[in-house]
Design a protein around this motif. Sequence first.
Motif, mmCIF file in Angstrom:
data_model
loop_
_atom_site.group_PDB
_atom_site.id
_atom_site.type_symbol
_atom_site.label_atom_id
_atom_site.label_comp_id
_atom_site.label_asym_id
_atom_site.label_seq_id
_atom_site.Cartn_x
_atom_site.Cartn_y
_atom_site.Cartn_z
ATOM 1 N N ALA A 96 65.406 3.020 -0.132
ATOM 2 C CA ALA A 96 64.363 3.936 -0.582
ATOM 3 C C ALA A 96 64.411 4.143 -2.095
ATOM 4 O O ALA A 96 63.420 4.523 -2.696
ATOM 5 N N ASP A 97 65.541 3.855 -2.700
ATOM 6 C CA ASP A 97 65.681 4.094 -4.138
ATOM 7 C C ASP A 97 65.586 2.819 -4.970
ATOM 8 O O ASP A 97 66.118 2.744 -6.071
ATOM 9 N N GLU A 98 64.867 1.824 -4.456
ATOM 10 C CA GLU A 98 64.663 0.589 -5.217
ATOM 11 C C GLU A 98 63.938 0.898 -6.514
ATOM 12 O O GLU A 98 63.227 1.894 -6.620
ATOM 13 N N GLN A 103 58.435 -1.492 -6.093
ATOM 14 C CA GLN A 103 57.876 -0.630 -5.050
ATOM 15 C C GLN A 103 56.872 -1.351 -4.145
ATOM 16 O O GLN A 103 56.941 -1.242 -2.934
ATOM 17 N N VAL A 106 58.611 -3.810 -1.886
ATOM 18 C CA VAL A 106 59.365 -3.078 -0.860
ATOM 19 C C VAL A 106 58.417 -2.637 0.254
ATOM 20 O O VAL A 106 58.718 -2.795 1.444
ATOM 21 N N MET A 107 57.258 -2.114 -0.131
ATOM 22 C CA MET A 107 56.277 -1.688 0.878
ATOM 23 C C MET A 107 55.836 -2.873 1.731
ATOM 24 O O MET A 107 55.749 -2.765 2.953
ATOM 25 N N ASN A 173 64.008 5.117 6.225
ATOM 26 C CA ASN A 173 63.809 4.546 4.885
ATOM 27 C C ASN A 173 62.336 4.280 4.611
ATOM 28 O O ASN A 173 61.872 4.475 3.484
ATOM 29 N N LYS A 176 60.758 7.495 3.594
ATOM 30 C CA LYS A 176 61.156 7.860 2.226
ATOM 31 C C LYS A 176 60.402 7.047 1.179
ATOM 32 O O LYS A 176 59.966 7.582 0.163
ATOM 33 N N VAL A 177 60.246 5.760 1.428
ATOM 34 C CA VAL A 177 59.545 4.891 0.479
ATOM 35 C C VAL A 177 58.069 5.295 0.375
ATOM 36 O O VAL A 177 57.510 5.365 -0.730
ATOM 37 N N ARG A 180 57.782 8.559 -1.524
ATOM 38 C CA ARG A 180 57.982 8.294 -2.952
ATOM 39 C C ARG A 180 56.715 7.716 -3.565
ATOM 40 O O ARG A 180 56.300 8.107 -4.656
ATOM 41 N N ASP A 181 56.093 6.797 -2.870
ATOM 42 C CA ASP A 181 54.862 6.172 -3.368
ATOM 43 C C ASP A 181 53.731 7.203 -3.456
ATOM 44 O O ASP A 181 52.921 7.152 -4.375
#
Length: 184
Positions: A96-98, A103, A106-107, A173, A176-177, A180-181
């Motif tokens: 989640a903290d990439e 971003q 990751v998505m 995760n 969380k991602v 964050r987005d």
Amino acid sequence: MLGTARPTQNSAGALSRLHSQKTYLDSVCLQYPLYRLLNTHCFCLLRNEMGLIIFFLCAYVPKTEAGHCKWAEVLKDLERIKTSKDIDVSLYTANADEDEECQELVMRCFFLETEVIIQECRIKNCSKTQDVWNIWKNGNESFEKNKLTSTKSKKCKECEEYEEKNFTEFVQNFVKVIQRDCKH
């Protein structure tokens, strides 16, 4: 003898015109009170400085509301599936903290891994198959609308480079991602 004119049976066109005029008059009768209401209450605000400020603030509010997170529906579906006991699969799970630069990749990784969950659900006939399908579909639609804009940096990992984790950790995760987005 004076009387009201009635259309004859041969004048069907006149009868339909009479009905359309009546509908038009009904529409006008409804529009005029609305016009008066708006004119007296709303437009009078625009005549002074404070009214203009209020108008522009009100015009801005719907835009911020409409600009809510594009992943809101995905979050709802993730909430529905996170407690599923019949999905037992290991998935490549991004952190989640990439880095912010990674971003979008990751998505994409998370949405690609939902295809694995869909296959697992087809085999086991999971109760949450439709929710997983919705996640995948919403993700693909969003990525189709917004073609990949980020270029792959050397510090961004491929999906298969992430550690495999169980379904519960994957969903945590993923949430969380997305959150964050949505904050950005």
